[in-house]
Design a protein around this motif. Structure first.
Motif, PDB file in Angstrom:
ATOM      1  N   PHE A   1      11.561   1.904 -15.943  1.00  0.00           N
ATOM      2  CA  PHE A   1      10.187   2.355 -16.235  1.00  0.00           C
ATOM      3  C   PHE A   1      10.038   3.816 -15.823  1.00  0.00           C
ATOM      4  O   PHE A   1      10.691   4.264 -14.881  1.00  0.00           O
ATOM      5  N   ASP A   2       9.189   4.550 -16.527  1.00  0.00           N
ATOM      6  CA  ASP A   2       8.966   5.955 -16.190  1.00  0.00           C
ATOM      7  C   ASP A   2       8.426   6.069 -14.772  1.00  0.00           C
ATOM      8  O   ASP A   2       7.586   5.272 -14.363  1.00  0.00           O
ATOM      9  N   GLU A   3       8.900   7.113 -14.056  1.00  0.00           N
ATOM     10  CA  GLU A   3       8.581   7.203 -12.635  1.00  0.00           C
ATOM     11  C   GLU A   3       7.336   8.027 -12.320  1.00  0.00           C
ATOM     12  O   GLU A   3       7.181   8.509 -11.207  1.00  0.00           O
ATOM     13  N   ASP A   4       6.446   8.185 -13.293  1.00  0.00           N
ATOM     14  CA  ASP A   4       5.240   8.940 -12.967  1.00  0.00           C
ATOM     15  C   ASP A   4       4.146   7.986 -12.474  1.00  0.00           C
ATOM     16  O   ASP A   4       4.178   6.797 -12.741  1.00  0.00           O
ATOM     17  N   GLU A   5       3.201   8.524 -11.725  1.00  0.00           N
ATOM     18  CA  GLU A   5       2.048   7.763 -11.223  1.00  0.00           C
ATOM     19  C   GLU A   5       2.460   6.397 -10.657  1.00  0.00           C
ATOM     20  O   GLU A   5       3.333   6.336  -9.822  1.00  0.00           O
ATOM     21  N   LEU A   6       1.864   5.301 -11.146  1.00  0.00           N
ATOM     22  CA  LEU A   6       2.185   3.974 -10.610  1.00  0.00           C
ATOM     23  C   LEU A   6       3.664   3.631 -10.802  1.00  0.00           C
ATOM     24  O   LEU A   6       4.257   2.871 -10.028  1.00  0.00           O
TER      25      LEU A   6
ATOM     26  N   SER B   1       0.813  -1.218   0.000  1.00  0.00           N
ATOM     27  CA  SER B   1       0.000   0.000   0.000  1.00  0.00           C
ATOM     28  C   SER B   1       0.850   1.274   0.000  1.00  0.00           C
ATOM     29  O   SER B   1       1.983   1.300   0.478  1.00  0.00           O
ATOM     30  N   THR B   2       0.240   2.326  -0.497  1.00  0.00           N
ATOM     31  CA  THR B   2       0.769   3.687  -0.361  1.00  0.00           C
ATOM     32  C   THR B   2       0.720   4.039   1.130  1.00  0.00           C
ATOM     33  O   THR B   2      -0.274   3.739   1.802  1.00  0.00           O
ATOM     34  N   ILE B   3       1.770   4.660   1.662  1.00  0.00           N
ATOM     35  CA  ILE B   3       1.731   5.103   3.072  1.00  0.00           C
ATOM     36  C   ILE B   3       1.848   6.627   3.134  1.00  0.00           C
ATOM     37  O   ILE B   3       2.768   7.207   2.542  1.00  0.00           O
TER      38      ILE B   3
ATOM     39  N   VAL C   1      -2.357   3.908  -4.876  1.00  0.00           N
ATOM     40  CA  VAL C   1      -2.981   5.235  -4.741  1.00  0.00           C
ATOM     41  C   VAL C   1      -1.835   6.220  -4.951  1.00  0.00           C
ATOM     42  O   VAL C   1      -0.929   6.331  -4.132  1.00  0.00           O
ATOM     43  N   THR C   2      -1.838   6.897  -6.099  1.00  0.00           N
ATOM     44  CA  THR C   2      -0.646   7.661  -6.496  1.00  0.00           C
ATOM     45  C   THR C   2      -0.664   9.084  -5.934  1.00  0.00           C
ATOM     46  O   THR C   2      -1.721   9.602  -5.529  1.00  0.00           O
ATOM     47  N   LEU C   3       0.518   9.696  -5.961  1.00  0.00           N
ATOM     48  CA  LEU C   3       0.676  11.075  -5.489  1.00  0.00           C
ATOM     49  C   LEU C   3      -0.296  11.992  -6.241  1.00  0.00           C
ATOM     50  O   LEU C   3      -0.959  12.838  -5.631  1.00  0.00           O
TER      51      LEU C   3
END
Ligand code: TXA
Ligand code: MG
Length: 352
Positions: free
Chosen positions: A328-333, A185-187, A203-205
């Protein structure tokens, strides 16, 4: 100790009421049960029982200063555990619970220091997985659960992974199939304002900022910490997720990445090493003649997240000594995927 392994229907756990009741009995008697969630499998014990928490640390071989996440199956279970819920925390709860999001609050005394790793805060998560909900609710107490792997190994996303690490060390494993998201999980720490991201997940930034505005990101999320620096989530300091193989991430334009990995793999093979390559459906054909594991589809990062830990475990299973992984690109997931991959690689990233 004999570890009981029992299957529960993932879609309709009420069919397997007796198994859930058996698991709940074990928890009520202070024992440990591993169970599926939508992120990874958890190793559960009664969160309000200091002895059960100690048993969890022992079974995992985990340092006891690394706090456990407390799992609930109804929002009403949150308030007795925590001292205050900020407006922003409330907004995150309304939007993302039940789901793959863990929130940190000031704790009340009912949460023993053994569960919270001696901190005055507590991490709480309300999972969405049906088997998890049925199990926690049958227990009638909140369930403390870290990921159900041996400390330092990749988190388990299948009951077979749990059995491999935990057989003989815990009372029971509930097999509810494979985990939907496959990354923990996202913390988010909600005791500060703006809230702070401690571990990226599904659950992305971007999803959270859209809802509550500005957020900070703990340094340990994106880069290796320097000597003496401390992450806000104690668990982020450990070399985690690591298979035995030496992993290198290769970053750059995809055609350059393919060419570099192929050259290195040819060289490694010629020197007599067992080399593995973690590729995607877009690139697998470029590495013919090598040991290729296909992690997923670049167009669908959720497939990559769901397979990541399985692939890292497979590297050990297949006895790879050296593994190359495409970046892999570091955006979202992608932020969560790369956070786990970089740790697995000990931050060994070749930039072309
Ligand atoms: O998806 C998940 O979160 C899974 C499933 C089973 O729910 N659980 C999980 O637990 O990944 P674990 O123990 O492997 O990771 C928990 C992380 C650790 O890095 C720990 O240090 C951090 O959460 N943590 C727990 N309580 C905390 C607290 N009060 N303050 C800061 N970090 C905390
Ligand atoms: Mg873990």
């Amino acid at each position: 100790m004999d570890t009981l392994l029992a299957k529960v229907d993932a879609e309709n756990p009420s069919i397997n009421k007796e198994i859930i009741a058996k698991a709940a009995d074990i928890i009520k008697n202070g024992g440990l049960v591993a169970f599926p969630t939508e992120t990874v499998y958890g190793l559960g014990g009664n969160a309000l029982d200091a002895q059960a928490a100690m048993k969890i640390y022992a079974a995992k071989g985990r340092p006891s200063d690394n706090p456990l996440i407390v799992h609930i199956s109804d929002i009403s279970q949150l308030y007795p555990l925590v001292d205050g819920v900020s407006e922003k925390a409330e907004a995150l709860i309304n939007a993302f619970w039940p789901g793959p999001l863990t929130l940190i609050f000031k704790k009340k005394d009912i949460v023993p220091p053994e569960t919270s790793g001696g901190l005055d805060t507590v991490a709480v998560r309300y999972p969405e997985n049906k088997v998890a909900k049925a199990f926690i609710s049958a227990c009638g107490v909140p369930i403390a659960a870290p990921s159900a792997n041996t400390s330092g190994k990749p988190s388990p996303t299948r009951a077979s992974h749990v059995a491999y690490d935990m057989d003989g060390r815990i009372d029971m494993i509930i097999d509810g199939g494979s985990c939907e998201f496959g990354l923990e999980s996202t913390i988010v720490d909600t005791t500060c304002d703006p809230p702070c991201l401690l571990r990226p997940g599904a659950v992305t930034l971007g999803m959270m900022k859209e809802l509550i505005g500005d957020m900070t990101v703990d340094k340990a999320v994106v880069s290796a910490l320097k000597e003496g620096e401390k992450p806000k989530a104690p668990g982020m300091k450990y070399t985690h997720y690591s298979p035995k193989a030496d992993i290198t991430i290769v970053k750059g334009d995809l055609d350059k990445v393919e060419k570099y990995i192929l050259e290195q793999a040819d060289k490694g093979k010629a020197e007599g090493h067992k080399v593995g390559i973690i590729a995607t459906v877009q690139t697998e054909d470029s590495y013919k003649g090598h040991n290729v594991l296909v992690i997923g589809d670049r167009e669908h990062p959720e497939t990559i997240a769901a397979n990541l830990f399985k692939m890292l475990r497979k590297c050990d299973f297949l006895g790879f000594e050296k593994v190359y992984v495409e970046y892999f690109d570091e955006d979202e997931l992608g932020m969560a995927i790369m956070n786990r991959l970089k740790k697995a690689a000990g931050y060994d990233v070749v930039v072309l």
